[in-house]
Design a protein around this motif. Structure first.
Motif, mmCIF file in Angstrom:
data_model
loop_
_atom_site.group_PDB
_atom_site.id
_atom_site.type_symbol
_atom_site.label_atom_id
_atom_site.label_comp_id
_atom_site.label_asym_id
_atom_site.label_seq_id
_atom_site.Cartn_x
_atom_site.Cartn_y
_atom_site.Cartn_z
ATOM 1 N N ILE A 46 -22.055 93.574 -26.751
ATOM 2 C CA ILE A 46 -22.317 94.050 -25.422
ATOM 3 C C ILE A 46 -21.527 93.222 -24.378
ATOM 4 O O ILE A 46 -20.902 93.665 -23.673
ATOM 5 N N ARG A 47 -21.622 91.697 -24.640
ATOM 6 C CA ARG A 47 -20.771 91.036 -23.888
ATOM 7 C C ARG A 47 -19.372 91.270 -23.897
ATOM 8 O O ARG A 47 -18.560 91.258 -22.757
ATOM 9 N N PHE A 48 -18.750 91.624 -25.020
ATOM 10 C CA PHE A 48 -17.437 91.872 -25.320
ATOM 11 C C PHE A 48 -17.024 93.114 -24.474
ATOM 12 O O PHE A 48 -16.145 93.028 -23.962
ATOM 13 N N TYR A 49 -18.040 94.244 -24.646
ATOM 14 C CA TYR A 49 -17.434 95.557 -23.999
ATOM 15 C C TYR A 49 -17.740 95.285 -22.233
ATOM 16 O O TYR A 49 -16.829 95.743 -21.620
ATOM 17 N N GLN A 50 -18.838 94.496 -22.046
ATOM 18 C CA GLN A 50 -18.814 94.454 -20.494
ATOM 19 C C GLN A 50 -17.674 93.656 -19.891
ATOM 20 O O GLN A 50 -16.935 93.893 -18.922
ATOM 21 N N LYS A 51 -17.366 92.436 -20.821
ATOM 22 C CA LYS A 51 -16.190 91.865 -20.163
ATOM 23 C C LYS A 51 -14.887 92.766 -20.076
ATOM 24 O O LYS A 51 -13.831 92.543 -19.318
ATOM 25 N N ASN A 52 -14.709 93.868 -20.923
ATOM 26 C CA ASN A 52 -13.683 94.655 -21.055
ATOM 27 C C ASN A 52 -13.743 95.856 -20.101
ATOM 28 O O ASN A 52 -13.088 96.815 -20.007
ATOM 29 N N GLY A 53 -14.913 95.953 -19.089
ATOM 30 C CA GLY A 53 -15.170 96.674 -18.124
ATOM 31 C C GLY A 53 -16.199 97.997 -18.398
ATOM 32 O O GLY A 53 -16.252 98.952 -17.488
ATOM 33 N N PHE A 54 -16.625 97.844 -19.545
ATOM 34 C CA PHE A 54 -17.578 99.057 -19.953
ATOM 35 C C PHE A 54 -18.980 98.634 -19.317
ATOM 36 O O PHE A 54 -19.488 97.676 -18.876
ATOM 37 N N VAL A 55 -19.511 99.972 -18.783
ATOM 38 C CA VAL A 55 -21.004 100.034 -18.238
ATOM 39 C C VAL A 55 -21.960 100.928 -19.161
ATOM 40 O O VAL A 55 -21.370 101.731 -19.636
ATOM 41 N N ALA A 56 -23.120 100.450 -19.254
ATOM 42 C CA ALA A 56 -23.994 101.319 -19.979
ATOM 43 C C ALA A 56 -24.598 102.454 -19.232
ATOM 44 O O ALA A 56 -24.359 102.584 -17.966
ATOM 45 N N PHE A 57 -24.578 103.669 -19.687
ATOM 46 C CA PHE A 57 -24.895 105.097 -19.104
ATOM 47 C C PHE A 57 -25.682 105.584 -19.730
ATOM 48 O O PHE A 57 -26.727 106.650 -18.988
ATOM 49 N N ASP A 58 -26.408 105.273 -21.032
ATOM 50 C CA ASP A 58 -27.425 106.214 -21.579
ATOM 51 C C ASP A 58 -27.800 105.404 -22.831
ATOM 52 O O ASP A 58 -27.384 104.140 -23.107
ATOM 53 N N LYS A 59 -28.860 105.952 -23.569
ATOM 54 C CA LYS A 59 -29.170 105.186 -24.886
ATOM 55 C C LYS A 59 -29.222 106.443 -25.908
ATOM 56 O O LYS A 59 -29.363 107.662 -25.462
#
Length: 176
Positions: free
Chosen positions: A140-153
């Motif tokens: 999750i930290r890796f993807y957030q660092k690369n600009g991803f944001v959560a939008f659903d589950k």
């Protein structure tokens, strides 16, 4: 670090893909899941016939990361109907980025991620999306660092255990 090579995987790589897939999944999730559920998922999720079908699907692509001729990680991306959930024509799904534990922190995952972004741009995708287990804080930290944001589950079944994945998205600029 030696020179990392990222190359497309084909039918001839199926057994190698099966081995790296099972090993990296086991390393990543065994400590947080029951042995029974891990065994069940590894048997079905990485069955050779399943991998062969995925390798032959026109909307899926696998890439192997190699150092000195040894596979140390891999990437799987999907477009169109091959996507596991959204199946939007203007999107690319990163289904898997896995790196052997001993090579984590050496930018192998980042290079595989950059390969996925290059593929998304070649496909003129509007966004890249993925699902990541809510307990996998490192990813999750890796993807957030690369600009991803959560939008659903969504639910991911590991054996008989229903787990929650965060769905994350990265919009791409239209300037290809």
């Amino acid at each position: 670090m030696e020179h990392l090579i990222i190359r497309p995987a084909g039918i001839a790589d199926a057994e190698q893909l099966q081995q790296i897939g099972r090993q990296t999944f086991q390393e990543t999730f065994a400590a947080s899941n029951s042995e029974e559920n891990m065994r069940a998922y590894l048997a079905t999720g990485f069955a050779l016939d399943k991998l062969m079908a995925e390798l032959q699907h026109p909307g899926s692509a696998f890439y192997l990361a190699e150092l000195a001729g040894a596979v140390v990680g891999y990437l799987k991306v999907n477009t169109g109907a091959a996507q596991t959930e959204l199946q939007a024509e203007n999107a690319l799904e990163i289904e898997r980025i896995y790196v052997l534990q001993q090579y984590q922190g050496q930018h192998v995952g980042q290079r595989l991620y950059e390969q996925a972004l290059a593929l998304a741009r070649q496909a003129r995708a509007d966004y890249v999306w993925l699902g990541v287990w809510e307990e996998n804080r490192r990813a999750i930290r890796f993807y957030q660092k690369n600009g991803f944001v959560a939008f659903d589950k969504h639910v991911f079944c590991l054996g008989t255990d229903e787990q929650t994945d965060l769905m994350m998205k990265l919009p791409l600029t239209a300037s290809y």
